[in-house]
Structure formats: structure tokens, C-alpha cells
Design an enzyme around this catalytic site. Sequence first.
Site, PDB file in Angstrom:
ATOM      1  N   HIS A  39      28.384 -46.665 -87.605  1.00 16.19           N
ATOM      2  CA  HIS A  39      27.827 -46.994 -86.289  1.00 16.19           C
ATOM      3  C   HIS A  39      28.779 -46.396 -85.251  1.00 16.19           C
ATOM      4  O   HIS A  39      29.976 -46.285 -85.500  1.00 16.19           O
ATOM      5  CB  HIS A  39      27.804 -48.525 -86.182  1.00 16.19           C
ATOM      6  CG  HIS A  39      27.139 -49.070 -84.960  1.00 16.19           C
ATOM      7  ND1 HIS A  39      27.759 -49.122 -83.742  1.00 16.19           N
ATOM      8  CD2 HIS A  39      25.903 -49.605 -84.780  1.00 16.19           C
ATOM      9  CE1 HIS A  39      26.940 -49.683 -82.858  1.00 16.19           C
ATOM     10  NE2 HIS A  39      25.806 -49.983 -83.457  1.00 16.19           N
TER      11      HIS A  39
ATOM     12  N   ASP B 112      34.128 -52.575 -91.351  1.00 13.56           N
ATOM     13  CA  ASP B 112      33.113 -53.029 -90.399  1.00 13.56           C
ATOM     14  C   ASP B 112      32.059 -53.779 -91.216  1.00 13.56           C
ATOM     15  O   ASP B 112      31.269 -53.170 -91.930  1.00 13.56           O
ATOM     16  CB  ASP B 112      32.528 -51.804 -89.680  1.00 13.56           C
ATOM     17  CG  ASP B 112      31.303 -52.144 -88.835  1.00 13.56           C
ATOM     18  OD1 ASP B 112      30.829 -53.292 -88.899  1.00 13.56           O
ATOM     19  OD2 ASP B 112      30.828 -51.237 -88.122  1.00 13.56           O
TER      20      ASP B 112
ATOM     21  N   GLN C  40      26.969 -55.573 -90.882  1.00 14.82           N
ATOM     22  CA  GLN C  40      25.670 -55.664 -91.583  1.00 14.82           C
ATOM     23  C   GLN C  40      25.810 -56.244 -92.985  1.00 14.82           C
ATOM     24  O   GLN C  40      24.868 -56.164 -93.779  1.00 14.82           O
ATOM     25  CB  GLN C  40      25.030 -54.273 -91.668  1.00 14.82           C
ATOM     26  CG  GLN C  40      24.719 -53.636 -90.337  1.00 14.82           C
ATOM     27  CD  GLN C  40      23.601 -54.351 -89.570  1.00 14.82           C
ATOM     28  OE1 GLN C  40      22.856 -55.164 -90.128  1.00 14.82           O
ATOM     29  NE2 GLN C  40      23.498 -54.068 -88.293  1.00 14.82           N
TER      30      GLN C  40
ATOM     31  N   LYS D 261      24.471 -61.224 -85.429  1.00 17.21           N
ATOM     32  CA  LYS D 261      23.715 -60.607 -86.525  1.00 17.21           C
ATOM     33  C   LYS D 261      23.656 -61.531 -87.737  1.00 17.21           C
ATOM     34  O   LYS D 261      23.074 -61.189 -88.757  1.00 17.21           O
ATOM     35  CB  LYS D 261      24.348 -59.275 -86.916  1.00 17.21           C
ATOM     36  CG  LYS D 261      24.215 -58.209 -85.830  1.00 17.21           C
ATOM     37  CD  LYS D 261      24.873 -56.937 -86.256  1.00 17.21           C
ATOM     38  CE  LYS D 261      25.110 -55.989 -85.099  1.00 17.21           C
ATOM     39  NZ  LYS D 261      23.895 -55.297 -84.669  1.00 17.21           N
TER      40      LYS D 261
ATOM     41  N   CYS E 140      22.264 -46.090 -83.013  1.00 17.76           N
ATOM     42  CA  CYS E 140      23.703 -45.912 -82.737  1.00 17.76           C
ATOM     43  C   CYS E 140      24.404 -45.269 -83.929  1.00 17.76           C
ATOM     44  O   CYS E 140      25.545 -45.634 -84.248  1.00 17.76           O
ATOM     45  CB  CYS E 140      24.379 -47.235 -82.398  1.00 17.76           C
ATOM     46  SG  CYS E 140      23.820 -47.940 -80.869  1.00 17.76           S
TER      47      CYS E 140
HETATM   48  N1  PMP Z   1      28.775 -51.825 -86.717  1.00 16.78           N
HETATM   49  C1  PMP Z   1      27.583 -51.910 -87.310  1.00 16.78           C
HETATM   50  C2  PMP Z   1      27.436 -51.475 -88.737  1.00 16.78           C
HETATM   51  C3  PMP Z   1      26.489 -52.410 -86.591  1.00 16.78           C
HETATM   52  O1  PMP Z   1      25.302 -52.501 -87.176  1.00 16.78           O
HETATM   53  C4  PMP Z   1      26.671 -52.834 -85.249  1.00 16.78           C
HETATM   54  C5  PMP Z   1      25.520 -53.359 -84.426  1.00 16.78           C
HETATM   55  N2  PMP Z   1      24.333 -52.628 -84.534  1.00 16.78           N
HETATM   56  C6  PMP Z   1      27.945 -52.731 -84.691  1.00 16.78           C
HETATM   57  C7  PMP Z   1      28.969 -52.226 -85.455  1.00 16.78           C
HETATM   58  C8  PMP Z   1      28.222 -53.185 -83.300  1.00 16.78           C
HETATM   59  O2  PMP Z   1      28.052 -54.572 -83.223  1.00 16.78           O
HETATM   60  P1  PMP Z   1      28.027 -55.333 -81.825  1.00 16.78           P
HETATM   61  O3  PMP Z   1      26.978 -54.620 -80.993  1.00 16.78           O
HETATM   62  O4  PMP Z   1      27.631 -56.719 -82.175  1.00 16.78           O
HETATM   63  O5  PMP Z   1      29.374 -55.229 -81.225  1.00 16.78           O
END
Ligand code: PMP
Length: 406
Positions: free
Chosen positions: A123, A200, A203, A226, A364
Site C-alpha cells: 500500500h 504492515d 489487512q 479495518k 492505493c
Molecule cells: N496498509 C494496508 C495494507 C492497507 O490496506 C491500508 C488501508 N487501505 C493501509 C496500510 C493504511 O491504513 P490507514 O488508512 O488506516 O492508515
Amino acid sequence: MEFNIDKIREDFPILKRTVHNRRLVYFDNAATTQKPLDVIESMDRVYRETNSNIHRGVHYLSDLTTRQYEEARETVRRFINARHDHEIIFTGGTTAGINLAAFSLGEKYIHENDEIIISAMEHHANIVPWQMLCERKKAKLRIIPINDDGELITAEYEKLFSDRTRLVSLTHVANSIGTVNPVREMIALAHERGVRVIIDGAQAVQHGKVDVQDLDADMYIFSGHKMYGPTGIGVLYGKESLLEEIPPYQTGGEMVDQVTFEKTTFNRLPFKFEAGTPNYIGAIGLGAALEYLERTGLEKIAAHEKDLLEYATRRLSSVGGLHMFGNARNKISVISFVLEDIHPYDAGMVIDKYGIAVRTGTHCAQPVMDRFGIRGTIRASMAMYNTREEVDRLCEAIEKVKEMFS
Ligand code: PMP
């Protein structure tokens, strides 16, 4: 206790609503999940009954709220099986956590010509902070490539290490295509070379049991929203020895011990990394979400979601003109696809008219789209409350999209 899907759906008030006169089908769970009553009410209760700023009051309400906040920290510790409470840092979310890591680890360990390894399925939140760090320190990013099925090429990973490698930062599960990476083995490989690893977990934590000690991650970062919790709260787990070594990211109140104009000393863990008034209401809400997950049972949730993913993959594979991206052997409940000759945005807008929320675009994760040579996908991401009937409704809506654009 049985995995009772009807009971679970009852727990999420929003699932009762209609969108464009049809019962909502919510397939945008990788972006954010819906909230059970337990979470909504836990936060409402604090605002109504005990609200007070934490840690710095001797009065009754401050003490009550502080205790609930620290209990939430203990719940997070238990949930990911960290060794100590003070290894749990509350942040604003995954993005905030990775920025903290990039700054604090970067200050301590990254110098000119050093190398940081990330993957091609990250991401943007796990790309840009490292890119900025590399710019500041004149260091280099090295990228693990992905194969046609959307899996990391682990043989290439091994080759990326050099005597300048200082860090690896890697997603546990890819938000764009659902791939589950073999992070345990990848962490072990880095550790054999004396390199620290940040994961990270945005997910991953909502789909199955994560044990940070078993993984041996140096840091493990995720978001509350999430995993059925509130927005604006997240967690950075870090090994005690590492958190002790690195400097704080943000500075100000609460994270200090002694302040004079000549010198400031920092508070102990975890407060060293929690400057200012934290989102204590969010942390308490997150605690309620984790207790809900524990009560429901992560293994049962994982089994239900696996069944749903298999069903959805089978149903969607039989739709003519539909191409899926991400066919990893180990995958969680995300299906990313395009419809031949139809722009994902157009498809998404029509699907919405049938009361179904899917996400369209690059998610993203632009490098993933570039890897497959596409502009974006339609992504249906599933959670514990989704059903086979809802997958059928998505398939019907896709047929309508095809009719409309044929
Ligand atoms: N890493 C991953 C794998 C994500 O899916 C996301 C959110 N789509 C993020 C980071 C960023 O998370 P947040 O917007 O809650 O800061």
C-alpha cells in the site's frame, strides 16, 4: 459457540439499511469495516458517563477513563500475544504507525547508502514514508517483485540482501489483491542476516490469529477501523528492546519525564511514543472490537471467510469477460477484477445502483496496477458478516453492467 451469521448480522446495525431502495450489500471491507453495537455503545458510554482526559488527573473520572484506556492496551496485547503491555503503542492508524517507524528507526539506524527492502505489493502507506526517509538519508529502496499470480518471488527476496541492508518493511496481506505473504519465513530469513523487519498488518489481523512472538516481527502495525473498531486509532507493536533504543517521533506533553529549557528527558514506554492527548475513546472502542472478535472466534471467522472466498471465486470466474487479478495460493477474502472493455469506475457506479458497495481504482497500490498493466480494478472485499446470497447479488449486478455497456 456456533458461528451464527444471522446473529452476527444483527450485531451490525448498518446492515439493516437500504441503499437505492435495496438492502445494502457491503463489500468494501478492506477500506473499512462496519461496527458492531458493542463498539458503538462502548464509546457512547464513555462520552455519557466517564469522559475525562487520561493519565494526568487525580480525580475520579480521570482515573476511570485512564483505567479503561490501559485495559484496552492489555486487550490488544493479549489479542496479538505481545510479551508486554508497554510494547503496544496507540497510534492514529497504520499510516501513522508506519510514519512513526520510518522516522524513529530511520533516525537511529539509516545512513547514506544503506538499503531498505519493501515489496511491489505494498500500500502507498508502506512505500512513501520509506521513500521520503531514503531521500533524507540518501539511502536506497530495493523492491521484491511479484509473479503473475500476485505472489512475492521469494527467491528474488533473498538476492536483494547486501551488507548495506538495514530494514525490511512488508505487508502481511495485500489490500489490492488479497495475497497472504509468508511473513514468518521472510522475517526469519532477514533475521539470519541481522536485519530487522516491520510488518504492515492492516489487512491481516481481522482475518485470523496473529501472534507477534511467533512471527518474531520487530514491529507489527495495524488500524482499528479495518477490524470492526473505530477510525482514528491504530496500533504499533514493537519489541521492547527496539522501542527503548529508538528516539520518539512526536514530542510534547505526556511523553516527557523532566522538561527544563536546557534539557528534556523522555517518559518510559509506551508513553514515550504517545505525545499529547491520545484518542482514548478510540482505544476503548478498539478494545471492545477485539473482545467482539475473540468472542466470535477468529478461527470461525477465518473458516467462514474462506468458504465465502471460494464461493465468490467460483461464481465470479464463470462470468464471461471478467478477469481476476491475484490468484495466490494463500489469499484472504479480496477479489480484484476487471470487466472487458468497461472502465472500473463505470462498473462501480452501476453496481452501486443495485445497493452494493465495491471499491474501484488503484486501491492505493499503484505499483500493483502497473505490474499487471491495468489502470485499476473493481474490488469486492468480504468480512465476517457477508453471505453467499450477497455474492449472488453481486453477480447479478455485474450481468446488468455488462448488458448496459454491451
Ligand atoms: N496498509 C494496508 C495494507 C492497507 O490496506 C491500508 C488501508 N487501505 C493501509 C496500510 C493504511 O491504513 P490507514 O488508512 O488506516 O492508515
